[in-house]
Write a protein that holds these residues in place. Sequence first.
Motif, PDB file in Angstrom:
ATOM      1  N   GLN A   1     -31.280  10.139 -59.717  1.00 42.53           N
ATOM      2  CA  GLN A   1     -30.817  10.634 -61.001  1.00 42.53           C
ATOM      3  C   GLN A   1     -30.309  12.043 -60.744  1.00 42.53           C
ATOM      4  O   GLN A   1     -31.031  12.881 -60.192  1.00 42.53           O
ATOM      5  N   LEU A   2     -29.040  12.295 -61.116  1.00 42.56           N
ATOM      6  CA  LEU A   2     -28.408  13.571 -60.801  1.00 42.56           C
ATOM      7  C   LEU A   2     -28.206  14.413 -62.053  1.00 42.56           C
ATOM      8  O   LEU A   2     -27.898  13.892 -63.121  1.00 42.56           O
ATOM      9  N   ASN A   3     -28.370  15.713 -61.883  1.00 44.22           N
ATOM     10  CA  ASN A   3     -28.096  16.673 -62.950  1.00 44.22           C
ATOM     11  C   ASN A   3     -26.657  17.145 -62.752  1.00 44.22           C
ATOM     12  O   ASN A   3     -26.367  17.849 -61.790  1.00 44.22           O
ATOM     13  N   THR A   4     -25.767  16.753 -63.638  1.00 46.40           N
ATOM     14  CA  THR A   4     -24.352  17.063 -63.469  1.00 46.40           C
ATOM     15  C   THR A   4     -23.813  17.780 -64.706  1.00 46.40           C
ATOM     16  O   THR A   4     -24.357  17.649 -65.796  1.00 46.40           O
ATOM     17  N   ASP A   5     -22.716  18.518 -64.501  1.00 38.75           N
ATOM     18  CA  ASP A   5     -22.072  19.208 -65.612  1.00 38.75           C
ATOM     19  C   ASP A   5     -20.736  18.542 -65.933  1.00 38.75           C
ATOM     20  O   ASP A   5     -20.331  17.572 -65.284  1.00 38.75           O
ATOM     21  N   ALA A   6     -20.036  19.055 -66.937  1.00 37.98           N
ATOM     22  CA  ALA A   6     -18.779  18.456 -67.384  1.00 37.98           C
ATOM     23  C   ALA A   6     -17.718  18.474 -66.289  1.00 37.98           C
ATOM     24  O   ALA A   6     -16.967  17.503 -66.128  1.00 37.98           O
ATOM     25  N   GLU A   7     -17.650  19.543 -65.510  1.00 38.11           N
ATOM     26  CA  GLU A   7     -16.659  19.626 -64.429  1.00 38.11           C
ATOM     27  C   GLU A   7     -16.913  18.546 -63.377  1.00 38.11           C
ATOM     28  O   GLU A   7     -15.984  17.883 -62.928  1.00 38.11           O
ATOM     29  N   TYR A   8     -18.172  18.361 -62.992  1.00 36.95           N
ATOM     30  CA  TYR A   8     -18.538  17.324 -62.029  1.00 36.95           C
ATOM     31  C   TYR A   8     -18.101  15.955 -62.560  1.00 36.95           C
ATOM     32  O   TYR A   8     -17.474  15.175 -61.854  1.00 36.95           O
ATOM     33  N   LYS A   9     -18.426  15.676 -63.819  1.00 36.74           N
ATOM     34  CA  LYS A   9     -18.111  14.375 -64.416  1.00 36.74           C
ATOM     35  C   LYS A   9     -16.610  14.133 -64.483  1.00 36.74           C
ATOM     36  O   LYS A   9     -16.131  13.044 -64.146  1.00 36.74           O
ATOM     37  N   ASN A  10     -15.850  15.138 -64.908  1.00 38.39           N
ATOM     38  CA  ASN A  10     -14.393  14.992 -64.984  1.00 38.39           C
ATOM     39  C   ASN A  10     -13.773  14.757 -63.614  1.00 38.39           C
ATOM     40  O   ASN A  10     -12.912  13.888 -63.452  1.00 38.39           O
TER      41      ASN A  10
ATOM     42  N   GLU B   1     -11.396  11.154 -59.466  1.00 42.69           N
ATOM     43  CA  GLU B   1     -11.390  10.664 -58.078  1.00 42.69           C
ATOM     44  C   GLU B   1     -11.624   9.155 -58.014  1.00 42.69           C
ATOM     45  O   GLU B   1     -10.964   8.448 -57.250  1.00 42.69           O
ATOM     46  N   LEU B   2     -12.545   8.654 -58.810  1.00 44.96           N
ATOM     47  CA  LEU B   2     -12.840   7.224 -58.780  1.00 44.96           C
ATOM     48  C   LEU B   2     -11.673   6.394 -59.300  1.00 44.96           C
ATOM     49  O   LEU B   2     -11.408   5.299 -58.802  1.00 44.96           O
ATOM     50  N   LYS B   3     -10.951   6.912 -60.272  1.00 41.80           N
ATOM     51  CA  LYS B   3      -9.759   6.210 -60.759  1.00 41.80           C
ATOM     52  C   LYS B   3      -8.701   6.130 -59.656  1.00 41.80           C
ATOM     53  O   LYS B   3      -8.045   5.101 -59.499  1.00 41.80           O
TER      54      LYS B   3
END
Length: 117
Positions: A92-101, A106-108
């Motif tokens: 389980q990772l603690n991520t912020d909005a920049e990481y998620k965006n 990248e995955l797309k």
Amino acid sequence: MYYKRNEAYRFVFNQPVEGKMTKREENSTVTTKVHILDVSNQGAKINCKNVVDLKENTKINLSFSLKSHSFHASGKIIWIKNFHHSSEVGLQLNTDAEYKNNMIKELKEIAKQNKKK
């Protein structure tokens, strides 16, 4: 303990992505190479050799690169499946909005490239 990530966006890699996981404990830190099997905005499933003693709720740092971005996140181990020479580990990772965006972007791109093949 049964744990299933029910996130809207979860990507399973055709070929595992290499990365590094650092186990953080009070008196020491240990870094080991891992293979990332799948990833989402707030979690990952990894495979690592049995060179590090891992336990649930251990704090970790995970780092890896996809195409043009490097990703770094802190988190904790949620579950572990031990095999003879390796372990599968749910994080389980603690991520912020920049990481998620950046992750979604990248995955797309990776998904587009996989469709072209």
